[in-house]
Design a protein around this motif. Sequence first.
Motif, PDB file in Angstrom:
ATOM      1  N   LEU A  31       0.865  -1.189   0.000  1.00 16.78           N
ATOM      2  CA  LEU A  31       0.000   0.000   0.000  1.00 16.78           C
ATOM      3  C   LEU A  31       0.897   1.233   0.000  1.00 16.78           C
ATOM      4  O   LEU A  31       1.800   1.339   0.831  1.00 16.78           O
ATOM      5  N   PRO A  32       0.668   2.157  -0.922  1.00 14.56           N
ATOM      6  CA  PRO A  32       1.607   3.263  -1.099  1.00 14.56           C
ATOM      7  C   PRO A  32       1.301   4.458  -0.194  1.00 14.56           C
ATOM      8  O   PRO A  32       0.184   4.595   0.318  1.00 14.56           O
ATOM      9  N   THR A  33       2.292   5.320  -0.061  1.00 19.79           N
ATOM     10  CA  THR A  33       2.113   6.558   0.711  1.00 19.79           C
ATOM     11  C   THR A  33       1.610   7.687  -0.190  1.00 19.79           C
ATOM     12  O   THR A  33       1.330   8.773   0.302  1.00 19.79           O
ATOM     13  N   ASN A  34       1.551   7.459  -1.498  1.00 23.42           N
ATOM     14  CA  ASN A  34       0.945   8.468  -2.378  1.00 23.42           C
ATOM     15  C   ASN A  34       0.343   7.805  -3.617  1.00 23.42           C
ATOM     16  O   ASN A  34       0.733   6.704  -4.004  1.00 23.42           O
ATOM     17  N   SER A  35      -0.621   8.499  -4.200  1.00 25.48           N
ATOM     18  CA  SER A  35      -1.190   8.043  -5.469  1.00 25.48           C
ATOM     19  C   SER A  35      -0.181   8.314  -6.572  1.00 25.48           C
ATOM     20  O   SER A  35       0.691   9.181  -6.419  1.00 25.48           O
ATOM     21  N   SER A  36      -0.288   7.592  -7.686  1.00 19.13           N
ATOM     22  CA  SER A  36       0.678   7.787  -8.776  1.00 19.13           C
ATOM     23  C   SER A  36      -0.036   7.694 -10.127  1.00 19.13           C
ATOM     24  O   SER A  36      -1.195   7.286 -10.191  1.00 19.13           O
ATOM     25  N   ILE A  37       0.671   8.108 -11.166  1.00 19.75           N
ATOM     26  CA  ILE A  37       0.104   8.117 -12.527  1.00 19.75           C
ATOM     27  C   ILE A  37       1.160   7.584 -13.488  1.00 19.75           C
ATOM     28  O   ILE A  37       2.357   7.847 -13.307  1.00 19.75           O
ATOM     29  N   SER A  38       0.711   6.857 -14.501  1.00 21.71           N
ATOM     30  CA  SER A  38       1.675   6.344 -15.487  1.00 21.71           C
ATOM     31  C   SER A  38       1.081   6.310 -16.884  1.00 21.71           C
ATOM     32  O   SER A  38      -0.126   6.428 -17.063  1.00 21.71           O
ATOM     33  N   VAL A  39       1.976   6.118 -17.832  1.00 29.19           N
ATOM     34  CA  VAL A  39       1.587   5.887 -19.224  1.00 29.19           C
ATOM     35  C   VAL A  39       1.940   4.431 -19.517  1.00 29.19           C
ATOM     36  O   VAL A  39       3.055   3.978 -19.224  1.00 29.19           O
ATOM     37  N   THR A  40       0.972   3.705 -20.079  1.00 26.51           N
ATOM     38  CA  THR A  40       1.215   2.318 -20.474  1.00 26.51           C
ATOM     39  C   THR A  40       1.858   2.327 -21.860  1.00 26.51           C
ATOM     40  O   THR A  40       1.395   3.021 -22.761  1.00 26.51           O
ATOM     41  N   LEU A  41       2.922   1.538 -22.009  1.00 28.29           N
ATOM     42  CA  LEU A  41       3.659   1.547 -23.279  1.00 28.29           C
ATOM     43  C   LEU A  41       3.238   0.374 -24.187  1.00 28.29           C
ATOM     44  O   LEU A  41       2.753  -0.656 -23.708  1.00 28.29           O
ATOM     45  N   ALA A  42       3.464   0.570 -25.490  1.00 28.46           N
ATOM     46  CA  ALA A  42       3.045  -0.414 -26.488  1.00 28.46           C
ATOM     47  C   ALA A  42       3.736  -1.755 -26.268  1.00 28.46           C
ATOM     48  O   ALA A  42       4.900  -1.809 -25.859  1.00 28.46           O
ATOM     49  N   GLN A  43       3.015  -2.825 -26.585  1.00 30.99           N
ATOM     50  CA  GLN A  43       3.552  -4.158 -26.299  1.00 30.99           C
ATOM     51  C   GLN A  43       4.384  -4.754 -27.428  1.00 30.99           C
ATOM     52  O   GLN A  43       5.001  -5.796 -27.245  1.00 30.99           O
ATOM     53  N   ASP A  44       4.411  -4.121 -28.587  1.00 31.44           N
ATOM     54  CA  ASP A  44       5.287  -4.681 -29.631  1.00 31.44           C
ATOM     55  C   ASP A  44       6.746  -4.487 -29.217  1.00 31.44           C
ATOM     56  O   ASP A  44       7.627  -5.228 -29.629  1.00 31.44           O
ATOM     57  N   ASP A  45       7.003  -3.480 -28.397  1.00 38.79           N
ATOM     58  CA  ASP A  45       8.391  -3.183 -28.036  1.00 38.79           C
ATOM     59  C   ASP A  45       8.787  -3.799 -26.696  1.00 38.79           C
ATOM     60  O   ASP A  45       9.868  -4.343 -26.555  1.00 38.79           O
ATOM     61  N   LEU A  46       7.910  -3.671 -25.725  1.00 34.85           N
ATOM     62  CA  LEU A  46       8.210  -4.145 -24.370  1.00 34.85           C
ATOM     63  C   LEU A  46       6.980  -4.878 -23.847  1.00 34.85           C
ATOM     64  O   LEU A  46       5.938  -4.258 -23.664  1.00 34.85           O
ATOM     65  N   ARG A  47       7.117  -6.177 -23.635  1.00 35.60           N
ATOM     66  CA  ARG A  47       5.969  -6.890 -23.089  1.00 35.60           C
ATOM     67  C   ARG A  47       6.387  -8.189 -22.417  1.00 35.60           C
ATOM     68  O   ARG A  47       7.453  -8.746 -22.690  1.00 35.60           O
ATOM     69  N   THR A  48       5.518  -8.642 -21.533  1.00 34.23           N
ATOM     70  CA  THR A  48       5.649  -9.977 -20.970  1.00 34.23           C
ATOM     71  C   THR A  48       4.570 -10.840 -21.600  1.00 34.23           C
ATOM     72  O   THR A  48       3.433 -10.398 -21.726  1.00 34.23           O
ATOM     73  N   LEU A  49       4.943 -12.048 -21.994  1.00 32.44           N
ATOM     74  CA  LEU A  49       3.960 -13.038 -22.435  1.00 32.44           C
ATOM     75  C   LEU A  49       3.948 -14.139 -21.392  1.00 32.44           C
ATOM     76  O   LEU A  49       5.001 -14.712 -21.079  1.00 32.44           O
ATOM     77  N   THR A  50       2.775 -14.381 -20.828  1.00 31.45           N
ATOM     78  CA  THR A  50       2.673 -15.418 -19.806  1.00 31.45           C
ATOM     79  C   THR A  50       1.579 -16.411 -20.176  1.00 31.45           C
ATOM     80  O   THR A  50       0.454 -16.010 -20.491  1.00 31.45           O
ATOM     81  N   SER A  51       1.933 -17.694 -20.148  1.00 26.12           N
ATOM     82  CA  SER A  51       0.959 -18.762 -20.338  1.00 26.12           C
ATOM     83  C   SER A  51       0.810 -19.496 -19.014  1.00 26.12           C
ATOM     84  O   SER A  51       1.807 -19.716 -18.307  1.00 26.12           O
ATOM     85  N   VAL A  52      -0.416 -19.848 -18.691  1.00 26.72           N
ATOM     86  CA  VAL A  52      -0.646 -20.606 -17.456  1.00 26.72           C
ATOM     87  C   VAL A  52      -1.441 -21.857 -17.791  1.00 26.72           C
ATOM     88  O   VAL A  52      -2.238 -21.854 -18.727  1.00 26.72           O
ATOM     89  N   ALA A  53      -1.196 -22.899 -17.024  1.00 24.91           N
ATOM     90  CA  ALA A  53      -1.927 -24.144 -17.232  1.00 24.91           C
ATOM     91  C   ALA A  53      -2.298 -24.723 -15.879  1.00 24.91           C
ATOM     92  O   ALA A  53      -1.574 -24.517 -14.893  1.00 24.91           O
TER      93      ALA A  53
END
Length: 397
Positions: A29-51
Amino acid sequence: MTIYTASTTAPVNIATLKYWGKRDKKLNLPTNSSISVTLAQDDLRTLTSVATSESFSEDQLWLNGKLESLESERTQNCLQDLRDLRSKLELSDKNAIPMSKWKLHIVSENNFPTAAGLASSAAGFAALVAAIAKLYELPESASEISKIARKGSGSACRSLFGGYVAWEMGTKADGSDSKAVEVASREHWPEMKAAILVVSDAKKDTPSTSGMQLTVATSDLFQERIQNVVPKRFEQMKQAIVSRDFPLFAELTMRDSNSFHATCLDSYPPIFYMNDTSRQIVKLCHQINAFFNETVVAYTFDAGPNAVLYYLQHNETKLMAFIYQVFGQNQGWELKFSAQDLSAFKDYFADNIADELAFEIDENLHKNISRVILTQVGPAPQNTEECLIDTTTGNPK
Ligand SMILES: Nc1ncnc2c1ncn2[C@@H]1O[C@H](COP(=O)(O)OP(=O)(O)OP(=O)(O)O)[C@@H](O)[C@H]1O
Ligand SMILES: C[C@@](O)(CCOP(=O)(O)OP(=O)(O)O)CC(=O)O
């Protein structure tokens, strides 16, 4: 034995108003609120498969081809919360398959360096939680799911959304109101682009978790930041995004990066995330804005020396004329720009900048950069048919 699978990609997000400090370490739990920009996934991404399958004997995680421990309390908290939601669903629907009791196999790949200050933990935990939520067919909203990702790594909660995202700190002790929400969609302000200057030897000085604990415990400046600076800035930045006011957005972003790094320096002993190269990039950005007498670029730095530059598409030639001049020898340009684009940047520099320049450009600065990643604002986690798990064995392909 049937094996059930699901796969998701999740994005990196880079904060423009930084999360730094926890009021509860276990729940993130943070001590302040925050803001971000989500970046495109062709350049930076995680691919996760679950079974999951009744036949699996233990929970297992393979990260970038290697078996990793799932023992950390943070990961265990995420898995437990997801199983609790699935179990609730199974109780309300007698036909639901009893997956909540079965073990999970998780296979994940980042298409960029892990733990190099490129927010891999944010994309990583967002992908893990989103993929399992999909496997379990959970009906909860992205904000609800973001609370689970938050327990994995605070900044991961913001990667559950695309576009422009706020993490509302909340006030409740159990964290039930500390969640990510959308400030504006990617479509609202699609012009936003980002250039990441990856500083060589980007080894971390201090991990974020322990760094922020030290700041909370020792910095006087930090109190001023969380009590007086950030609450006002949070509202202003949301407004800047909603009204697509780049000069205001940029100034708030740069000031907030500086404020966060100032509290790091004010920690005792001090924490240094930015290095000389980072500082030279800060100076260059201010010089570029002064040269054009217009805010064309904003810089921000996370818990490491890498610079993230935000700018708008319509200022690309102006900004890149400078950035390509300085960092043209680094890798990464050809992935995004044609030879024609690159020569347009060169020409713009030669025709409009070179003779007017009142400051010297350090010709060696590119030597401290390993590559340039050129990207833009992007979407939320995506479902994908690409699967990293062999559906006959339940193990990585
Ligand atoms: N795809 C993934 N799936 C699950 N966990 C991941 C994944 N990628 C990264 N992680 C976790 O995140 C850790 C790296 O987090 P760390 O905070 O050290 O680096 P970072 O996120 O790249 O940097 P920063 O958060 O400062 O930007 C890894 O050791 C791993 O535990
Ligand atoms: C500087 C930051 O990038 C810090 C991110 O910290 P983490 O989310 O990595 O920390 P934990 O919650 O301890 O996992 C700022 C930000 O992303 O807002």
